[in-house]
Scaffold this motif. Sequence first.
Motif, PDB file in Angstrom:
ATOM      1  N   GLY A  61      -6.693  11.276  -4.447  1.00  0.00           N
ATOM      2  CA  GLY A  61      -7.054  11.259  -5.752  1.00  0.00           C
ATOM      3  C   GLY A  61      -6.728   9.331  -5.550  1.00  0.00           C
ATOM      4  O   GLY A  61      -6.680   8.944  -4.403  1.00  0.00           O
ATOM      5  N   SER A  62      -6.922   8.955  -6.687  1.00  0.00           N
ATOM      6  CA  SER A  62      -7.175   7.100  -6.231  1.00  0.00           C
ATOM      7  C   SER A  62      -5.548   6.280  -7.503  1.00  0.00           C
ATOM      8  O   SER A  62      -6.048   7.780  -8.427  1.00  0.00           O
ATOM      9  CB  SER A  62      -8.385   6.829  -6.316  1.00  0.00           C
ATOM     10  N   VAL A  63      -5.294   4.903  -7.761  1.00  0.00           N
ATOM     11  CA  VAL A  63      -4.881   4.311  -8.891  1.00  0.00           C
ATOM     12  C   VAL A  63      -5.860   3.575  -8.505  1.00  0.00           C
ATOM     13  O   VAL A  63      -6.496   2.861  -7.771  1.00  0.00           O
ATOM     14  CB  VAL A  63      -3.437   4.279  -8.209  1.00  0.00           C
ATOM     15  N   GLU A  64      -5.753   2.826  -9.932  1.00  0.00           N
ATOM     16  CA  GLU A  64      -6.727   1.438 -10.613  1.00  0.00           C
ATOM     17  C   GLU A  64      -6.121   0.874 -11.413  1.00  0.00           C
ATOM     18  O   GLU A  64      -5.167   1.120 -12.764  1.00  0.00           O
ATOM     19  CB  GLU A  64      -8.481   1.524 -11.331  1.00  0.00           C
ATOM     20  N   ILE A  65      -5.356  -0.381 -11.037  1.00  0.00           N
ATOM     21  CA  ILE A  65      -5.715  -1.402 -11.680  1.00  0.00           C
ATOM     22  C   ILE A  65      -6.178  -1.899 -12.799  1.00  0.00           C
ATOM     23  O   ILE A  65      -7.427  -2.831 -12.243  1.00  0.00           O
ATOM     24  CB  ILE A  65      -4.174  -2.387 -11.035  1.00  0.00           C
ATOM     25  N   PHE A  66      -5.854  -2.064 -13.747  1.00  0.00           N
ATOM     26  CA  PHE A  66      -7.285  -2.733 -15.186  1.00  0.00           C
ATOM     27  C   PHE A  66      -8.146  -2.258 -14.148  1.00  0.00           C
ATOM     28  O   PHE A  66     -10.037  -3.002 -13.540  1.00  0.00           O
ATOM     29  CB  PHE A  66      -7.219  -3.673 -14.647  1.00  0.00           C
ATOM     30  N   GLY A  67      -8.914  -0.955 -13.432  1.00  0.00           N
ATOM     31  CA  GLY A  67     -10.664  -0.716 -12.959  1.00  0.00           C
ATOM     32  C   GLY A  67     -11.251  -1.028 -11.759  1.00  0.00           C
ATOM     33  O   GLY A  67     -11.856  -0.861 -11.164  1.00  0.00           O
ATOM     34  N   LYS A  68      -9.669  -1.456 -11.255  1.00  0.00           N
ATOM     35  CA  LYS A  68     -10.206  -1.932  -9.710  1.00  0.00           C
ATOM     36  C   LYS A  68      -9.102  -0.823  -8.714  1.00  0.00           C
ATOM     37  O   LYS A  68      -7.708  -0.663  -9.600  1.00  0.00           O
ATOM     38  CB  LYS A  68      -9.732  -3.494  -9.197  1.00  0.00           C
ATOM     39  N   PRO A  69      -9.398  -1.305  -7.122  1.00  0.00           N
ATOM     40  CA  PRO A  69      -7.939  -0.690  -6.609  1.00  0.00           C
ATOM     41  C   PRO A  69      -7.289  -2.099  -6.679  1.00  0.00           C
ATOM     42  O   PRO A  69      -7.718  -2.637  -7.032  1.00  0.00           O
ATOM     43  CB  PRO A  69      -9.148  -0.894  -5.433  1.00  0.00           C
ATOM     44  N   TYR A  70      -5.828  -1.045  -6.397  1.00  0.00           N
ATOM     45  CA  TYR A  70      -4.529  -1.898  -5.600  1.00  0.00           C
ATOM     46  C   TYR A  70      -5.002  -3.715  -5.051  1.00  0.00           C
ATOM     47  O   TYR A  70      -4.529  -4.758  -5.481  1.00  0.00           O
ATOM     48  CB  TYR A  70      -3.080  -1.278  -4.935  1.00  0.00           C
ATOM     49  N   LYS A  71      -5.263  -3.351  -3.903  1.00  0.00           N
ATOM     50  CA  LYS A  71      -5.681  -4.012  -3.414  1.00  0.00           C
ATOM     51  C   LYS A  71      -6.582  -5.493  -3.839  1.00  0.00           C
ATOM     52  O   LYS A  71      -5.724  -6.843  -3.133  1.00  0.00           O
ATOM     53  CB  LYS A  71      -6.474  -4.259  -2.065  1.00  0.00           C
ATOM     54  N   LYS A  72      -6.872  -5.557  -4.334  1.00  0.00           N
ATOM     55  CA  LYS A  72      -7.815  -6.032  -4.936  1.00  0.00           C
ATOM     56  C   LYS A  72      -6.563  -7.291  -6.770  1.00  0.00           C
ATOM     57  O   LYS A  72      -7.309  -7.926  -6.626  1.00  0.00           O
ATOM     58  CB  LYS A  72      -9.517  -6.069  -5.768  1.00  0.00           C
ATOM     59  N   GLN A  73      -5.601  -6.554  -6.629  1.00  0.00           N
ATOM     60  CA  GLN A  73      -5.319  -7.041  -7.714  1.00  0.00           C
ATOM     61  C   GLN A  73      -3.926  -6.757  -7.913  1.00  0.00           C
ATOM     62  O   GLN A  73      -2.814  -6.902  -9.092  1.00  0.00           O
ATOM     63  CB  GLN A  73      -5.265  -5.782  -8.891  1.00  0.00           C
ATOM     64  N   TYR A  74      -3.607  -7.055  -6.626  1.00  0.00           N
ATOM     65  CA  TYR A  74      -2.009  -7.397  -6.565  1.00  0.00           C
ATOM     66  C   TYR A  74      -1.458  -8.813  -7.274  1.00  0.00           C
ATOM     67  O   TYR A  74      -0.077  -8.336  -7.154  1.00  0.00           O
ATOM     68  CB  TYR A  74      -1.910  -7.310  -4.237  1.00  0.00           C
ATOM     69  N   LYS A  75      -1.760  -9.151  -7.139  1.00  0.00           N
ATOM     70  CA  LYS A  75      -1.236 -10.318  -7.956  1.00  0.00           C
ATOM     71  C   LYS A  75      -1.379 -10.018  -9.572  1.00  0.00           C
ATOM     72  O   LYS A  75      -0.426 -10.745 -10.211  1.00  0.00           O
ATOM     73  CB  LYS A  75      -2.119 -11.701  -8.283  1.00  0.00           C
ATOM     74  N   GLU A  76      -1.868  -8.947 -10.438  1.00  0.00           N
ATOM     75  CA  GLU A  76      -1.607  -8.851 -11.498  1.00  0.00           C
ATOM     76  C   GLU A  76      -0.309  -7.518 -11.668  1.00  0.00           C
ATOM     77  O   GLU A  76       0.629  -7.838 -13.292  1.00  0.00           O
ATOM     78  CB  GLU A  76      -2.776  -7.535 -12.167  1.00  0.00           C
ATOM     79  N   VAL A  77       0.181  -6.925 -10.117  1.00  0.00           N
ATOM     80  CA  VAL A  77       2.048  -6.047 -10.656  1.00  0.00           C
ATOM     81  C   VAL A  77       2.849  -6.868  -9.829  1.00  0.00           C
ATOM     82  O   VAL A  77       2.350  -7.459  -8.876  1.00  0.00           O
ATOM     83  CB  VAL A  77       1.448  -5.184  -9.752  1.00  0.00           C
ATOM     84  N   ALA A  78       3.315  -6.589 -10.812  1.00  0.00           N
ATOM     85  CA  ALA A  78       4.901  -7.275  -9.881  1.00  0.00           C
ATOM     86  C   ALA A  78       5.887  -5.482 -10.301  1.00  0.00           C
ATOM     87  O   ALA A  78       6.073  -5.128 -10.813  1.00  0.00           O
ATOM     88  CB  ALA A  78       5.810  -8.379 -10.753  1.00  0.00           C
ATOM     89  N   TYR A  79       6.599  -5.498  -8.463  1.00  0.00           N
ATOM     90  CA  TYR A  79       7.379  -4.865  -8.531  1.00  0.00           C
ATOM     91  C   TYR A  79       8.535  -4.986  -8.322  1.00  0.00           C
ATOM     92  O   TYR A  79       9.143  -5.982  -7.674  1.00  0.00           O
ATOM     93  CB  TYR A  79       6.850  -3.901  -7.050  1.00  0.00           C
TER      94      TYR A  79
END
Lengths: 245, 386
Positions: A61-79
């Motif tokens: 399976g996979s996860v997409e953040i705003f349509g792209k993989p996490y690696k390209k979107q990590y600046k959009e996500v705070a944990y």
Amino acid sequence: MKEKIAIKVDDLTVAYNFKPVLWDIDLSVPEGVLMAIVGPNGAGKSTLIKAMLDIIKPIAGSVEIFGKPYKKQYKEVAYVPQKGSVDWDFPTTALDVVMMGTYGSLGWIKRPGRKQKKEALEALEKVGMLEFRSRQISQLSGGQQQRIFLARALVQQASIYIMDEPFQGVDATTEKAIINILKELRKEGKTVVVVHHDLQTVPEYFDWVTFLNVKKIATGSVKDIFNDDNLTKTYGINYKVSVLQ
Amino acid sequence: MTSAQIEIQLIACIVAIACAIPGAFLVLRKMAMISDAISHSILPGIVIGFFLTEDLNSPWLILLAALSGIITVVMVEYIQKTGLVKEDTAIGLVFPALFSIGVILIAKNAGDVHLDVDAVLLGELAFAPFDRLLIGGTDVGPKSLWVIGTILLITLGLLISFFKELKISTFDKQLAATLGFSPVLMHYGLMSIASVTTVGAFDAVGAILVVALMIAPPAMAYLLIKDLKKMLVLACIFGVIAALAGYWMAHWLDASIAGSITTVLGMLFLIIYLFAPNSGLISVLHRQKRQKIEVHLLTFLLHLQNHQEKSERHINHLNEHINWHKVRATSVVDLALKNNMITIDDHIISLTEKGRIFTTEAINYIITNKSAAIEDMKERFFLFRG
């Protein structure tokens, strides 16, 4: 109304030592919701968000953040990890921990400067911890430590906030303070995903909910799906929403 | 001092600093034992490297030995990941195996190599000045000084460049991962530096002292300071102090330099463990004792406040009714008198106005956990701190 999807989880299966802890999860989190993930102990709640954050690699399976993989979107996500996941005896101050939130936008090698410090101080003020900025982190109470973690996520200025049990072991004042900030984030159009334990507060705090127990039981708005049926399916015993409220 | 003496001390100091830096991060990552493992399991790398290069200071030998250090770390993690044994057991399984391979290799070739197990374990700092580096026929100093100096410069360069990355991946691995810093890369980077430093230092000070210099100075600094940068600086200072004091102790005792430095480290740690201002044993015991007396004081004052009748306030009553020993009763009464909180009139104790206010405020403070009114009192009483 066609909503934008913030997080899309597709056929996600995660296993530890070949024992699946999450089985074939499909999940779409619309942008701008404040979502609780609820489920019994061992349901895989933390695992699900760690898979969303690419900390754990799924076997399928996979996860997409705003349509792209996490690696390209990590600046959009705070944990915001569980408070217990770090060593609070680490030699550092509250301000310094909050500054760590700015490291992602800095990238490798570059050092935080005045701008990052200013952002960190603002975040500390937002969570009501400004006066504790020079305090060594081991000398903070549990609630204060949780606020520091929240401030650290705030300085990341992300679009999505993912939190692992932010209300665990904190006092009532801190819980109120945290939920107010989360509601403010939602008002700003951010998406907030929270692993949550206290079923009683779900309708009051959240507008979106996902029931999880190894498999996904249900996901949707609290108004539509937070009911006896889904609670019973998730927890395996007869639950009454009326009792909770 | 002869130039050889100065050279030995210089080497010892540089080794101490080069060890303290990666050591501080090992201590903070709770991986102190891995340095012990690395220091032993580089032996086969050194022996094989020595057969190939015939030079204990060859860069190839250092890289080969460092590689066996990394292999140790990988093997420990692999065994640990199987979930069959815990990390400390995995370490205990891996390094003796690798070390013994080294021992056998030395024994089999003892005739033709200048390398023995004693030298490996304890080092030969005293002989370091004899092995000179010649460039174009000019003597530029002891070889081991150049080797460890180069390693220290590389370590410092990496530390300054990647300080933020090292800090975040040490404090919060998961956050580091979500922010795009690879904790795995930082982990192996740190392990590589620890291995290279161990190899570079080990010729001079031996396998045992390398561990002591990596772990003891950061552990001492950790007890004294809660700021990562200052902790690193202080660890280096402790390392240097131990190196110099150890050298002169060895000179005076006519004993092994490595052994003396380690002994000094042990004594320094003992002193700090006992006398550190807040976390030291004596300070902790003192604080506990004061807290105890203060709690008793408050109990006593509260008793006085709650009882107006004279029989309850007779000085002898303290012994019977509150069930205290004479000594404790006396010390509590003395403390209360000294602070003008009570007056004694014909064996009858009365609260003064000050005592009354203090008791009320102290109880309020404990219940609500804050009150601006007694901020100044807090300085004198531990009771109100946390």
